[in-house]
Design an enzyme around this catalytic site. Structure first.
Site, PDB file in Angstrom:
ATOM      1  N   GLU A 119      12.777  14.239  23.528  1.00  0.00           N
ATOM      2  CA  GLU A 119      14.219  14.127  23.757  1.00  0.00           C
ATOM      3  C   GLU A 119      14.836  13.685  22.442  1.00  0.00           C
ATOM      4  O   GLU A 119      14.420  12.670  21.859  1.00  0.00           O
ATOM      5  CB  GLU A 119      14.511  13.113  24.861  1.00  0.00           C
ATOM      6  CG  GLU A 119      15.996  12.928  25.149  1.00  0.00           C
ATOM      7  CD  GLU A 119      16.277  11.866  26.208  1.00  0.00           C
ATOM      8  OE1 GLU A 119      17.446  11.711  26.610  1.00  0.00           O
ATOM      9  OE2 GLU A 119      15.314  11.182  26.626  1.00  0.00           O
TER      10      GLU A 119
ATOM     11  N   GLU B 246      27.018   7.740  27.967  1.00  0.00           N
ATOM     12  CA  GLU B 246      26.176   6.889  28.802  1.00  0.00           C
ATOM     13  C   GLU B 246      26.786   5.484  28.861  1.00  0.00           C
ATOM     14  O   GLU B 246      26.653   4.711  27.920  1.00  0.00           O
ATOM     15  CB  GLU B 246      24.763   6.780  28.212  1.00  0.00           C
ATOM     16  CG  GLU B 246      23.971   8.066  28.228  1.00  0.00           C
ATOM     17  CD  GLU B 246      22.583   7.875  27.639  1.00  0.00           C
ATOM     18  OE1 GLU B 246      21.611   8.377  28.214  1.00  0.00           O
ATOM     19  OE2 GLU B 246      22.468   7.211  26.567  1.00  0.00           O
TER      20      GLU B 246
END
Length: 264
Positions: A163, A246
């Protein structure tokens, strides 16, 4: 996890009749304001261009909401223009200060499944702003790229290998997974480089030295840096490319004035 739901485009048909002849049907596309997404994993495919192509999917993605003592979030696309999308998300989260609650994002749906070695460029533009933000806000604004050994897989799955996050903003002490292992000079910016592990995959995060609210760049050099310096194989496939925010705690409205992304 990716969910796709077809959005709509309205077509206005105007037919004018006369006593002598009926002229051809005239059509015109009308831009449609997206739905307000509020459910945990609500999504909406965003149609761009003609013929209609669902280039992006807007995802509300409250994947970590169970860590909150209270909170909610909504997301909405307000305009699309070719490869460019305008959208915003509004949230208010309390409790679980060290846990991410959600990742409202635009998820690219075209050009995926290519090996890093076969990608020439990943041009992107992202102009965004906090139109409101609480004093206790802890959140990041970031790209999220997913690699896999399989070209047909998706991100955040058992087949994920790496990621790659690019943080344009880190407010209130927000920090990525793992720990800082150094710095990386990419596209003329010296980024803090973090490395960690989440579930079964390795996470590399490039964190900007200061907030970047107008980003006009190429994401391919971030992948090139990792293949050259961190042992990421260039045979890895890019299977998902997202951009969003986020939040950990606090309230805010993050507005994206324009966003575009392509994989060449």
């Amino acid at each position: 996890m990716v969910f796709i739901k077809k959005s709509s485009i309205f077509v206005l048909a105007i037919s004018v009749a006369s006593a002598f002849a009926t002229p051809p049907l005239v059509t015109r596309e009308l831009a449609k304001r997206g739905a307000v997404l509020s459910a945990q994993f609500a999504t909406e495919s965003e149609a761009n261009g003609a013929p209609v192509v669902s280039r992006f999917t807007l995802e509300n993605n409250l994947w970590g909401e169970s860590a909150a003592t209270s909170g909610s979030q909504t997301s909405q696309v307000t305009a699309t223009n070719g490869n460019s999308v305008t959208w915003h998300t509004t949230y208010n989260w309390a409790g679980g200060p060290f846990n991410v609650k959600s990742y409202a994002n635009l998820d690219l749906r075209t050009g995926l499944g290519k090996a890093i070695s076969s990608i020439s460029s990943i041009p992107t533009t992202w102009s965004w702003t906090y139109t409101s933000a609480s004093s206790n806000l802890v959140a990041d604004v970031s790209y999220d790229l997913w690699l896999s050994n399989s070209a047909s897989s998706s991100g955040a799955s058992s087949s994920s290998t790496f990621e790659i996050m690019v943080w344009l903003s880190a407010r209130g002490g927000a920090g990525p997974a793992g720990s800082q292992i150094g710095t990386a000079s990419v596209n003329g910016v010296t980024w803090k480089l973090f490395k960690g592990t989440v579930s079964t995959w390795t996470v590399f995060s490039f964190v900007a030295p200061s907030e970047i609210t107008n980003f006009n760049s190429d994401l391919k050099p971030f992948l090139t840096f990792l293949t050259s310096n961190q042992g990421v194989p260039s045979s890895q496939f890019l299977v998902q490319a997202q951009a969003g925010t986020e939040p950990f705690v606090g309230s805010a409205t993050l507005t994206t004035n324009s966003y575009s992304l392509s994989i060449n």
